[in-house]
Design an enzyme around this catalytic site. Structure first.
Site, PDB file in Angstrom:
ATOM      1  N   CYS A  18       0.856  -1.194   0.000  1.00 53.96           N
ATOM      2  CA  CYS A  18       0.000   0.000   0.000  1.00 53.96           C
ATOM      3  C   CYS A  18       0.895   1.248   0.000  1.00 53.96           C
ATOM      4  CB  CYS A  18      -0.910  -0.009   1.220  1.00 53.96           C
ATOM      5  SG  CYS A  18      -1.927  -1.506   1.351  1.00 53.96           S
ATOM      6  N   CYS A  61      -9.885   0.883  19.335  1.00 57.92           N
ATOM      7  CA  CYS A  61      -9.580   0.323  18.027  1.00 57.92           C
ATOM      8  C   CYS A  61      -8.264  -0.437  18.101  1.00 57.92           C
ATOM      9  CB  CYS A  61      -9.478   1.425  16.987  1.00 57.92           C
ATOM     10  SG  CYS A  61     -10.975   2.426  16.838  1.00 57.92           S
ATOM     11  N   ARG A  93     -16.339  10.060  10.562  1.00 58.48           N
ATOM     12  CA  ARG A  93     -15.219  10.414  11.422  1.00 58.48           C
ATOM     13  C   ARG A  93     -14.139  11.179  10.654  1.00 58.48           C
ATOM     14  NH1 ARG A  93     -15.475   6.372  13.493  1.00 58.48           N
ATOM     15  NH2 ARG A  93     -13.978   4.864  12.689  1.00 58.48           N
TER      16      ARG A  93
END
Length: 361
Positions: A98, A138, A300
């Site tokens: 990525c 998270c 968010r």
């Protein structure tokens, strides 16, 4: 109901937001964005063309766009703001490529590298999350997907965190098969984060080691296992405005419950190093577009808000209704007290889960 003509269809064809070089920006037709908001609140989705008109609007239109988006946000979430706390439970060592990520195999950025943390470290982070007023913890690992050791570690720690601190748990573990998703559900994970990150057409330009469809399938596995889906993306990676709109509509079609919107932090040492920064005005227009397309979804302002919005961060909360409090995975966030002060100065309230918020019918 009738909607004001779009900027593109106005008799003055120079009113379509960003103007050709040499032409001054002008306002869109009066009432255009407010009429779009009214239609959304009446249950009629906006079209892709109308979503694109928000991104193409002049910077002069930003106050009107945010005011219209705030009507939608307020209807579903009043003035509530939900806080999230992000814990990097495993850092670096990722085999994926990525291009935006400092932890990928193609990154030369200096980042911490460690395997999944021990129980005491994860519990201490949960304590900090609760202390900072976060509703959701998270738990994030850097990986293509979790191995068996990592799955067992999550299955062991999640019940203990929930029992001791009463936190919702969002797990971000990479690609998941259907069995892994079911195991996460069984151990008490409330939702799984797996971002689409960009549009399907742009995805191959930012990652080649897995596909857009791989990500979509993970979200389907999460949904089928009975967990909530947290999925958003990163804007400012060289994509077109049409790509941003496409991602927003794909998220709506999937029915994700929570949408984090990151603004690219072009970290030195990553392939996207040196990418031109998105302006604060374009970032605000993008946030508002996500609200128009996903009116009742949690939205968010995620990574990059401090870097790109800077002093305009409060304006983002007129359309978004949640924030990360504290640091991100490999970059720093602003001090938690600054977030608390910002929320208080807006007259907004830090709340628990969305289900606890009184919705103005």
């Amino acid at each position: 109901m009738s909607v004001a003509p779009s900027p593109q269809s106005s008799s003055n064809n120079e009113s379509a937001g960003k103007q050709p070089t040499g032409n001054p920006p002008v306002f869109s037709p009066p009432g255009y964005f407010d009429a779009l908001a009214t239609r959304v609140l009446e249950g009629s989705p906006i079209t892709r063309e109308e979503a694109l008109s928000i991104l193409n609007a002049s910077d002069l239109d930003v106050p009107a766009i945010l005011a219209a988006g705030y009507r939608i946000r307020h209807h579903y979430f009043a003035n509530s703001v939900q806080l999230y706390f992000l814990m990097s439970a495993k850092s670096g060592l990722c085999p994926e490529d990525c291009h935006y990520c400092s932890q990928s195999k193609v990154s030369e950025a200096p980042v911490p590298k460690y395997n999944i943390l021990k129980r005491d470290d994860l519990m201490e982070a949960a304590r900090v999350a609760a202390e900072r007023g976060a509703k959701t913890y998270c738990l994030v690992i850097s990986a293509r997907g979790p191995n068996e050791r990592e799955m067992k570690a999550v299955e062991t720690i999640v019940p203990e965190i929930k029992q001791k601190y009463n936190l919702d748990i969002c797990a971000c573990l990479g690609l998941l098969d259907d069995d892994q998703a079911k195991r996460l559900k069984a151990c008490g994970v409330d939702r799984v984060n797996h971002n689409l990150n960009s549009s399907e057409s742009h995805y191959a330009k930012i990652c080649t080691t897995h596909t857009y469809e791989d990500r979509v399938q993970t979200l389907r596995n999460v949904r089928d296992a009975g967990m909530e889906m947290c999925s958003g993306g990163i804007i400012g990676m060289g994509e077109t405005k049409e790509d941003i709109v496409s991602m927003a509509f794909d998220l709506a079609d999937l029915g994700v419950q929570s949408i984090p919107v990151n603004i690219l932090n072009a970290i030195d040492g990553t392939p996207l190093e040196g990418t031109d920064a998105m302006s604060a005005q374009d970032a605000l227009k993008s946030l508002a577009m996500f609200r128009f397309v996903n009116p009742d979804r949690e939205l968010r302002i995620a990574g990059g808000r401090e870097l790109h919005l800077r002093m305009l961060q409060p304006m983002g909360l007129y359309v978004a209704n949640s924030l990360f409090v504290g640091d991100y995975l490999t970059t720093k966030g602003q001090a938690p007290q600054a977030d608390y002060d910002m929320i208080n100065d807006l007259g907004f309230d830090i709340t628990g889960s969305c289900e606890e918020v009184s919705i103005d019918g």
